[in-house]
Motif scaffolding. Structure first.
Motif, PDB file in Angstrom:
ATOM      1  N   SER A   1       0.843  -1.189   0.000  1.00 35.44           N
ATOM      2  CA  SER A   1       0.000   0.000   0.000  1.00 35.44           C
ATOM      3  C   SER A   1       0.879   1.241   0.000  1.00 35.44           C
ATOM      4  N   ILE A   2       0.490   2.205  -0.808  1.00 38.32           N
ATOM      5  CA  ILE A   2       1.235   3.448  -0.967  1.00 38.32           C
ATOM      6  C   ILE A   2       0.283   4.604  -0.696  1.00 38.32           C
ATOM      7  N   GLU A   3       0.731   5.546   0.109  1.00 36.49           N
ATOM      8  CA  GLU A   3      -0.029   6.777   0.335  1.00 36.49           C
ATOM      9  C   GLU A   3       0.873   7.938  -0.065  1.00 36.49           C
TER      10      GLU A   3
ATOM     11  N   VAL B   1      -2.872  10.444 -13.555  1.00 38.51           N
ATOM     12  CA  VAL B   1      -1.513   9.912 -13.410  1.00 38.51           C
ATOM     13  C   VAL B   1      -1.344   9.255 -12.040  1.00 38.51           C
ATOM     14  N   LEU B   2      -1.829   9.933 -10.991  1.00 39.64           N
ATOM     15  CA  LEU B   2      -1.718   9.362  -9.643  1.00 39.64           C
ATOM     16  C   LEU B   2      -2.480   8.044  -9.546  1.00 39.64           C
ATOM     17  N   ALA B   3      -3.702   8.009 -10.068  1.00 36.43           N
ATOM     18  CA  ALA B   3      -4.541   6.808  -9.968  1.00 36.43           C
ATOM     19  C   ALA B   3      -3.974   5.638 -10.756  1.00 36.43           C
ATOM     20  N   SER B   4      -3.194   5.924 -11.800  1.00 33.40           N
ATOM     21  CA  SER B   4      -2.646   4.849 -12.640  1.00 33.40           C
ATOM     22  C   SER B   4      -1.458   4.150 -11.991  1.00 33.40           C
TER      23      SER B   4
ATOM     24  N   GLU C   1       0.610  -6.018  -9.176  1.00 32.29           N
ATOM     25  CA  GLU C   1      -0.510  -5.548  -9.983  1.00 32.29           C
ATOM     26  C   GLU C   1      -1.319  -4.555  -9.158  1.00 32.29           C
ATOM     27  N   LEU C   2      -1.592  -3.395  -9.749  1.00 33.18           N
ATOM     28  CA  LEU C   2      -2.412  -2.387  -9.077  1.00 33.18           C
ATOM     29  C   LEU C   2      -3.842  -2.909  -8.982  1.00 33.18           C
ATOM     30  N   THR C   3      -4.355  -3.050  -7.748  1.00 35.87           N
ATOM     31  CA  THR C   3      -5.700  -3.608  -7.553  1.00 35.87           C
ATOM     32  C   THR C   3      -6.719  -2.577  -7.097  1.00 35.87           C
ATOM     33  N   ALA C   4      -6.241  -1.462  -6.553  1.00 37.23           N
ATOM     34  CA  ALA C   4      -7.169  -0.419  -6.103  1.00 37.23           C
ATOM     35  C   ALA C   4      -6.440   0.913  -6.051  1.00 37.23           C
TER      36      ALA C   4
ATOM     37  N   SER D   1      -6.745  29.894  -0.174  1.00 37.37           N
ATOM     38  CA  SER D   1      -7.014  28.468  -0.045  1.00 37.37           C
ATOM     39  C   SER D   1      -5.716  27.691  -0.106  1.00 37.37           C
ATOM     40  N   HIS D   2      -5.786  26.500   0.427  1.00 42.20           N
ATOM     41  CA  HIS D   2      -4.724  25.512   0.278  1.00 42.20           C
ATOM     42  C   HIS D   2      -5.418  24.298  -0.307  1.00 42.20           C
ATOM     43  N   SER D   3      -4.764  23.661  -1.241  1.00 43.63           N
ATOM     44  CA  SER D   3      -5.333  22.413  -1.728  1.00 43.63           C
ATOM     45  C   SER D   3      -4.210  21.411  -1.905  1.00 43.63           C
ATOM     46  N   GLU D   4      -4.581  20.139  -1.823  1.00 44.77           N
ATOM     47  CA  GLU D   4      -3.589  19.087  -1.944  1.00 44.77           C
ATOM     48  C   GLU D   4      -4.198  17.875  -2.622  1.00 44.77           C
ATOM     49  N   PHE D   5      -3.295  17.052  -3.144  1.00 45.57           N
ATOM     50  CA  PHE D   5      -3.687  15.769  -3.715  1.00 45.57           C
ATOM     51  C   PHE D   5      -3.325  14.687  -2.711  1.00 45.57           C
ATOM     52  N   HIS D   6      -4.196  13.703  -2.610  1.00 49.47           N
ATOM     53  CA  HIS D   6      -3.974  12.581  -1.710  1.00 49.47           C
ATOM     54  C   HIS D   6      -4.313  11.311  -2.495  1.00 49.47           C
ATOM     55  N   ALA D   7      -3.330  10.433  -2.629  1.00 44.29           N
ATOM     56  CA  ALA D   7      -3.538   9.190  -3.386  1.00 44.29           C
ATOM     57  C   ALA D   7      -3.244   7.995  -2.506  1.00 44.29           C
ATOM     58  N   LEU D   8      -4.100   6.979  -2.589  1.00 41.37           N
ATOM     59  CA  LEU D   8      -3.883   5.702  -1.909  1.00 41.37           C
ATOM     60  C   LEU D   8      -3.923   4.615  -2.971  1.00 41.37           C
ATOM     61  N   LEU D   9      -2.797   3.912  -3.137  1.00 44.75           N
ATOM     62  CA  LEU D   9      -2.673   2.859  -4.144  1.00 44.75           C
ATOM     63  C   LEU D   9      -2.432   1.529  -3.452  1.00 44.75           C
ATOM     64  N   THR D  10      -3.098   0.486  -3.915  1.00 46.84           N
ATOM     65  CA  THR D  10      -2.924  -0.843  -3.344  1.00 46.84           C
ATOM     66  C   THR D  10      -2.544  -1.815  -4.451  1.00 46.84           C
TER      67      THR D  10
END
Length: 197
Positions: free
Chosen positions: A57-59, A89-92, A105-108, A137-146
């Motif tokens: 798992s990657i965050e 790109v992050l989701a891939s 293999e990326l499963t989620a 404002s502040h904004s950020e990207f947050h990705a969780l890959l499994t």
């Protein structure tokens, strides 16, 4: 594939995400704490890694400015397109290079682009001057890959491609938990390979 197999696989994936999510929660606490303490620093991102059984798992968390060059809500089609492309790109999983012999293999994947309203404190004077005329404002990207890795023992390192894909990132703070140990450190464009304990 039958619906029963699909349902079983979904339950197994969710079970893996839940298990590894507890690891990510543990390593992610300091990252969340830093964000709340105003450590929203352009150029700096966070990468948390957890391994358990065959699951990786990657965050990844970064200010939007690191990925798209701005932090306010999109006001043009180009800005909306830049956000959508960064999310894709992050989701891939394209931000990571994993050893082929680990057979991962990326499963989620789950990617969120969050925008906060006003600044929580007044320690951002310089930042505010840079964005005069824009809504604060502040904004950020947050990705969780499994990932599911058939040969997770071969997963000895991760080549982090974030610096190449998103040059706005200059430093990534890392935290890793594996069955054999824990580590933390920093990656830079010149040292972008994360060694796993």
């Amino acid at each position: 594939m039958s619906s029963t197999s699909s349902s079983s696989r979904s339950r197994a994936t969710l079970s893996g995400i839940t298990l590894v999510g507890s690891y990510i929660l543990a390593v992610g606490l300091s990252t969340a704490e830093q964000r709340q303490l105003g450590a929203h620093e352009h150029g700096t991102a966070a990468l948390n890694v957890a391994m358990s059984d065959s699951t990786l798992s990657i965050e990844f968390t970064a200010p939007a400015a690191n990925l798209v060059g701005f932090e306010h809500a999109a006001t043009t089609e180009d800005q909306a397109r830049a956000i959508a492309q960064a999310e894709e790109v992050l989701a891939s999983g394209g931000i990571l290079g994993l050893p082929e012999n680990a057979e991962c293999e990326l499963t989620a994947s789950n990617v969120e682009h969050e925008t906060e309203g006003e600044h929580a404190d007044d320690d951002h004077g310089e930042h505010e001057k840079e964005h005069e005329g824009e809504e604060e404002s502040h904004s950020e990207f947050h990705a969780l890959l499994t990932y599911d890795c058939r040969n997770i023992e071969a997963l000895t390192h991760i080549d982090v491609e974030i610096f190449l894909l998103f040059p706005g990132n200059t430093e990534i703070h890392t935290q890793v938990i594996t069955p054999t140990g824990q580590s933390g450190g920093e990656l830079t464009p010149d040292a972008a390979r994360l060694l796993l304990p």
